[in-house]
Write an enzyme that holds these catalytic residues in place. Sequence first.
Site, PDB file in Angstrom:
ATOM      1  N   ASP A  88       0.770  -1.213  -0.046  1.00 35.82           N
ATOM      2  CA  ASP A  88       0.071   0.055   0.065  1.00 35.82           C
ATOM      3  C   ASP A  88       0.750   1.104   0.024  1.00 35.82           C
ATOM      4  O   ASP A  88       1.910   1.468   0.920  1.00 35.82           O
ATOM      5  CB  ASP A  88      -0.734   0.053   1.210  1.00 35.82           C
ATOM      6  CG  ASP A  88      -2.236  -0.132   1.079  1.00 35.82           C
ATOM      7  OD1 ASP A  88      -2.760  -0.305   0.042  1.00 35.82           O
ATOM      8  OD2 ASP A  88      -3.241  -0.464   2.055  1.00 35.82           O
ATOM      9  N   GLU A 120      -5.338   4.414  -3.146  1.00 36.24           N
ATOM     10  CA  GLU A 120      -6.628   4.651  -3.167  1.00 36.24           C
ATOM     11  C   GLU A 120      -7.116   5.866  -4.060  1.00 36.24           C
ATOM     12  O   GLU A 120      -6.462   6.689  -4.261  1.00 36.24           O
ATOM     13  CB  GLU A 120      -6.922   4.968  -1.694  1.00 36.24           C
ATOM     14  CG  GLU A 120      -7.061   3.966  -0.903  1.00 36.24           C
ATOM     15  CD  GLU A 120      -7.104   4.243   0.665  1.00 36.24           C
ATOM     16  OE1 GLU A 120      -7.787   5.476   0.999  1.00 36.24           O
ATOM     17  OE2 GLU A 120      -7.060   3.175   1.656  1.00 36.24           O
ATOM     18  N   GLU A 186     -14.299  -1.725  -1.955  1.00 33.76           N
ATOM     19  CA  GLU A 186     -14.494  -1.799  -0.540  1.00 33.76           C
ATOM     20  C   GLU A 186     -15.708  -1.299   0.108  1.00 33.76           C
ATOM     21  O   GLU A 186     -15.992   0.323  -0.499  1.00 33.76           O
ATOM     22  CB  GLU A 186     -13.367  -1.122   0.530  1.00 33.76           C
ATOM     23  CG  GLU A 186     -13.396  -1.067   1.997  1.00 33.76           C
ATOM     24  CD  GLU A 186     -12.409  -0.770   2.868  1.00 33.76           C
ATOM     25  OE1 GLU A 186     -11.238  -0.588   2.199  1.00 33.76           O
ATOM     26  OE2 GLU A 186     -12.324  -0.879   3.862  1.00 33.76           O
TER      27      GLU A 186
END
Length: 278
Positions: A88, A120, A186
């Site tokens: 990440d 993200e 998500e």
Amino acid sequence: MSATSPVRPVLPPDIRARKGSAPLVVLTAYSTPVARLVDAHCDIALVGDSVGMVIHGMPSTLGVTMEMMILHGRAVVRGCQKSMPVIDMPFGSYEESPQQAFRNASRLMAETGAPAVKLEGGQHMAETIAFLTQRGVPVMAHIGLTPQSVNTLGGYKVVGRADEADKVMADAKAVEAAGAFSVVLEKVPEGLAGRITKALAIPTIGIGAGVDCDGQVLVVDDMLGLFTDFRPKFVKRYAELGKTADAAIAAYAAEVRSRSFPAAEHSFPDVLPAKDKT
Ligand code: KIV
């Protein structure tokens, strides 16, 4: 993987090619021993920035640093023989510009040995994803609930209900067009996640996004019952290791206090000098 290992590691094109076949199995990992366990059963070991919350006790993922991701990333890469580690990108390491993202993504890859990163964001990150993928950085995208934006989203909410659905679909199409090799969905409503999965040629990996995704991911400490501060609805507990560990530590404490540990088999007998032997 060692130079002599006969096992070819999984790489981003292999993951992309899994679209429409057997579901992708993904768990997070933050240490070598857990990465070895994950590696035996999963396709991807994700070094999630959830490390900040589940290992370091932070209140959110926002305080996670590049140094933390590199340290945990190296540990996980050491434990992966056949699954693919993905690291990440932490909050603040890629949002400013595509150039900043490339500097930090290439550092994560070079200093850990992982073949891919995750970041993200949907349409607003498409330019950055394209910049990275065109320069040798495979990107797993992450849309829907993006925990690094918890303060602008107003909490860890479901994202994509009613009027939000079109935006999440557009985010999915944008990250695919930008070159992402897969996308995490998500906390996206299951019907929408199914429609996105049908609309994309890259695999979707769901967390709280229903059964129609091309794969599933969970935080390993959540599903093992080791992280119990809170429990999102999408977490299924496959073990209660926290309770097992609590009982073991309580037993140890009691035995130390009662002097029943260490026993003879855990101790080293004296060997008397020859002159003292009768
Ligand atoms: O940080 C993380 O663990 C993640 C997964 C939950 C997808 O991003």
